[in-house]
Design a protein around this motif. Structure first.
Motif, PDB file in Angstrom:
ATOM      1  N   GLY A 131      17.428  93.816   5.885  1.00 31.26           N
ATOM      2  CA  GLY A 131      16.744  93.118   4.796  1.00 31.26           C
ATOM      3  C   GLY A 131      15.801  92.077   5.353  1.00 31.26           C
ATOM      4  N   VAL A 132      15.345  91.171   4.494  1.00 36.03           N
ATOM      5  CA  VAL A 132      14.486  90.093   4.967  1.00 36.03           C
ATOM      6  C   VAL A 132      15.360  89.014   5.619  1.00 36.03           C
ATOM      7  N   LEU A 133      14.763  88.312   6.584  1.00 37.79           N
ATOM      8  CA  LEU A 133      15.522  87.352   7.389  1.00 37.79           C
ATOM      9  C   LEU A 133      14.684  86.100   7.597  1.00 37.79           C
ATOM     10  N   ASN A 134      15.244  84.939   7.255  1.00 38.09           N
ATOM     11  CA  ASN A 134      14.638  83.640   7.576  1.00 38.09           C
ATOM     12  C   ASN A 134      15.378  83.031   8.755  1.00 38.09           C
ATOM     13  N   LEU A 135      14.622  82.534   9.744  1.00 37.76           N
ATOM     14  CA  LEU A 135      15.223  81.851  10.884  1.00 37.76           C
ATOM     15  C   LEU A 135      14.520  80.513  11.113  1.00 37.76           C
ATOM     16  N   ALA A 136      15.319  79.497  11.412  1.00 36.10           N
ATOM     17  CA  ALA A 136      14.808  78.177  11.779  1.00 36.10           C
ATOM     18  C   ALA A 136      15.857  77.558  12.704  1.00 36.10           C
ATOM     19  N   HIS A 137      15.591  76.368  13.171  1.00 37.88           N
ATOM     20  CA  HIS A 137      16.587  75.694  14.012  1.00 37.88           C
ATOM     21  C   HIS A 137      17.522  74.824  13.185  1.00 37.88           C
ATOM     22  N   GLN A 138      17.389  74.913  11.869  1.00 35.79           N
ATOM     23  CA  GLN A 138      18.318  74.272  10.954  1.00 35.79           C
ATOM     24  C   GLN A 138      18.423  75.138   9.697  1.00 35.79           C
ATOM     25  N   LEU A 139      19.552  75.068   9.048  1.00 35.55           N
ATOM     26  CA  LEU A 139      19.766  75.870   7.849  1.00 35.55           C
ATOM     27  C   LEU A 139      19.042  75.258   6.650  1.00 35.55           C
ATOM     28  N   PRO A 140      18.657  76.076   5.676  1.00 34.72           N
ATOM     29  CA  PRO A 140      17.966  75.548   4.500  1.00 34.72           C
ATOM     30  C   PRO A 140      18.907  74.766   3.591  1.00 34.72           C
ATOM     31  N   LYS A 141      18.311  74.075   2.651  1.00 33.99           N
ATOM     32  CA  LYS A 141      19.097  73.392   1.628  1.00 33.99           C
ATOM     33  C   LYS A 141      19.758  74.410   0.708  1.00 33.99           C
ATOM     34  N   LYS A 142      19.000  75.475   0.403  1.00 36.82           N
ATOM     35  CA  LYS A 142      19.492  76.522  -0.478  1.00 36.82           C
ATOM     36  C   LYS A 142      18.820  77.829  -0.093  1.00 36.82           C
ATOM     37  N   ALA A 143      19.530  78.943  -0.226  1.00 39.47           N
ATOM     38  CA  ALA A 143      18.946  80.268   0.021  1.00 39.47           C
ATOM     39  C   ALA A 143      19.578  81.257  -0.947  1.00 39.47           C
ATOM     40  N   CYS A 144      18.736  81.958  -1.700  1.00 40.77           N
ATOM     41  CA  CYS A 144      19.214  82.921  -2.698  1.00 40.77           C
ATOM     42  C   CYS A 144      18.595  84.295  -2.458  1.00 40.77           C
ATOM     43  N   ALA A 145      19.414  85.323  -2.637  1.00 45.24           N
ATOM     44  CA  ALA A 145      18.989  86.702  -2.402  1.00 45.24           C
ATOM     45  C   ALA A 145      18.455  87.333  -3.683  1.00 45.24           C
ATOM     46  N   TYR A 146      17.412  88.140  -3.509  1.00 49.46           N
ATOM     47  CA  TYR A 146      16.845  88.934  -4.595  1.00 49.46           C
ATOM     48  C   TYR A 146      16.652  90.356  -4.074  1.00 49.46           C
ATOM     49  N   THR A 147      16.989  91.333  -4.891  1.00 49.34           N
ATOM     50  CA  THR A 147      16.739  92.732  -4.520  1.00 49.34           C
ATOM     51  C   THR A 147      16.145  93.483  -5.705  1.00 49.34           C
ATOM     52  N   GLU A 148      15.391  94.528  -5.371  1.00 51.74           N
ATOM     53  CA  GLU A 148      14.801  95.412  -6.394  1.00 51.74           C
ATOM     54  C   GLU A 148      14.918  96.841  -5.888  1.00 51.74           C
ATOM     55  N   MET A 149      15.501  97.708  -6.694  1.00 54.14           N
ATOM     56  CA  MET A 149      15.706  99.091  -6.280  1.00 54.14           C
ATOM     57  C   MET A 149      14.381  99.845  -6.216  1.00 54.14           C
ATOM     58  N   GLU A 150      14.177 100.554  -5.120  1.00 53.72           N
ATOM     59  CA  GLU A 150      12.997 101.398  -4.979  1.00 53.72           C
ATOM     60  C   GLU A 150      13.344 102.779  -5.544  1.00 53.72           C
ATOM     61  N   PRO A 151      12.652 103.216  -6.598  1.00 49.82           N
ATOM     62  CA  PRO A 151      13.127 104.400  -7.327  1.00 49.82           C
ATOM     63  C   PRO A 151      13.106 105.696  -6.537  1.00 49.82           C
ATOM     64  N   TRP A 152      12.160 105.881  -5.636  1.00 52.02           N
ATOM     65  CA  TRP A 152      12.092 107.150  -4.900  1.00 52.02           C
ATOM     66  C   TRP A 152      13.139 107.218  -3.797  1.00 52.02           C
ATOM     67  N   LEU A 153      13.240 106.151  -3.021  1.00 52.99           N
ATOM     68  CA  LEU A 153      14.174 106.151  -1.888  1.00 52.99           C
ATOM     69  C   LEU A 153      15.589 105.773  -2.294  1.00 52.99           C
ATOM     70  N   MET A 154      15.731 105.154  -3.470  1.00 53.64           N
ATOM     71  CA  MET A 154      17.023 104.676  -3.950  1.00 53.64           C
ATOM     72  C   MET A 154      17.670 103.701  -2.976  1.00 53.64           C
ATOM     73  N   LEU A 155      16.821 102.886  -2.343  1.00 53.45           N
ATOM     74  CA  LEU A 155      17.277 101.793  -1.497  1.00 53.45           C
ATOM     75  C   LEU A 155      16.594 100.510  -1.962  1.00 53.45           C
ATOM     76  N   PRO A 156      17.295  99.382  -1.964  1.00 52.16           N
ATOM     77  CA  PRO A 156      16.681  98.153  -2.454  1.00 52.16           C
ATOM     78  C   PRO A 156      15.706  97.557  -1.440  1.00 52.16           C
ATOM     79  N   LYS A 157      14.626  96.987  -1.960  1.00 57.87           N
ATOM     80  CA  LYS A 157      13.779  96.090  -1.194  1.00 57.87           C
ATOM     81  C   LYS A 157      14.270  94.671  -1.485  1.00 57.87           C
ATOM     82  N   SER A 158      14.034  93.739  -0.550  1.00 59.93           N
ATOM     83  CA  SER A 158      14.668  92.429  -0.664  1.00 59.93           C
ATOM     84  C   SER A 158      13.672  91.286  -0.585  1.00 59.93           C
TER      85      SER A 158
END
Length: 281
Positions: free
Chosen positions: A127-154
């Motif tokens: 999926g998508v990945l955020n990297l820093a040298h410190q963690l964020p205050k908040k991080a929330c996941a979002y996904t959307e199903m791709e209809p042809w491949l039947m795999l979520p994009k993030s």
């Protein structure tokens, strides 16, 4: 008899394809984010919350790498990522596959961050990945199903404190790709822009937008214009282009001063990286 065998072949192929899909891929029941840090043990949740966040900028400077790393499928990805990340405070990666090699690279560089577990391929999260040298205050996941491949994009919505007292909201997106129309594309972007609309401070929205048609560009610009963001202009601009010449990767910003943006050529992925340098106003 031969006719019956020939008629049954498509059904056999479909059944085998379905079985192979079930063996290879595992999908979570809902969007979830993993937290990567040597100091924090966090379960997979829809959102991660950090009670003691640290400012992400370096003396008022915020340098960002945006890159679809193609599931680290090319052998030179580690050397390229090490070189490109050397002067960066925030890495926004798409198509990240959490292999042991990537996890080792993260640990060795003392990076921390969050991965959206869009799906697992052979038990390896991607999926998508955020990297820093410190963690964020908040991080929330979002996904959307791709209809042809039947795999979520993030996508990942995260907030980071800055040294001037403001909070930066960041969206890292890998947009839905294979669709007949723009319904799923609009649905994915609209959910993210609704979350961003609640934030009054500085913004960054970046990633692989899969903006390969004029219709998709219109949807993207129509939604993002409501947030009063600007598009980074790249010099040089070697962003990956679709066959019609439209770029797929973008970075939009608000409330920051853009000093330079470049998209150099790299053979370490099927996308070229975006390097963007900001300072706090």
């Amino acid at each position: 008899m031969k006719k019956k065998v020939l008629l049954s072949l498509p059904l056999v192929v479909i059944a085998l394809g379905f079985i192979a899909y079930q063996v290879v891929f595992t999908l979570p029941q809902r969007a979830q984010v993993s937290t990567l840090s040597s100091n924090v043990v966090s379960p997979k949740l829809a959102c991660y919350n950090n009670p003691n966040p640290i400012a992400i900028d370096n003396d008022g400077r915020l340098n960002i790498l945006v890159w679809n790393i193609y599931k680290q499928n090319r052998p030179q990805w580690q050397a390229a990522l090490a070189a490109l990340s050397q002067d960066k405070q925030l890495l926004l990666l798409q198509e990240a596959s959490m292999t042991p090699q990537l996890r080792r690279w993260i640990d060795q560089g003392k990076w921390s961050g969050n991965l959206v577990d869009a799906f697992k391929a052979f038990d390896t999260s991607a999926g998508v990945l955020n990297l820093a040298h410190q963690l964020p205050k908040k991080a929330c996941a979002y996904t959307e199903m791709e209809p042809w491949l039947m795999l979520p994009k993030s996508a990942l919505y995260a907030t980071y404190p800055m040294s001037n007292g403001e909070t930066l909201a960041v969206v890292n997106i890998h947009a839905v790709n294979f669709t007949l129309g723009t319904e799923e594309y609009q649905h994915q972007l609209a959910a993210l822009t609704r979350a961003l609309a609640k934030h009054s401070g500085p913004l960054i929205i970046a990633g692989d937008f899969n903006s390969w048609s004029e219709e998709r560009l219109a949807v993207m610009k129509g939604l993002l214009n409501k947030l009063n963001v600007k598009a980074a202009v790249f010099h040089p601009d070697h962003r990956k282009l679709f066959i019609n010449g439209l770029p797929l990767d973008h970075l939009f910003y608000r409330g920051l001063v853009l000093e330079k943006a470049k998209a150099p050529i790299s053979d370490a992925s099927d996308h070229n990286p975006l390097e963007v340098y900001f300072r706090l106003p």
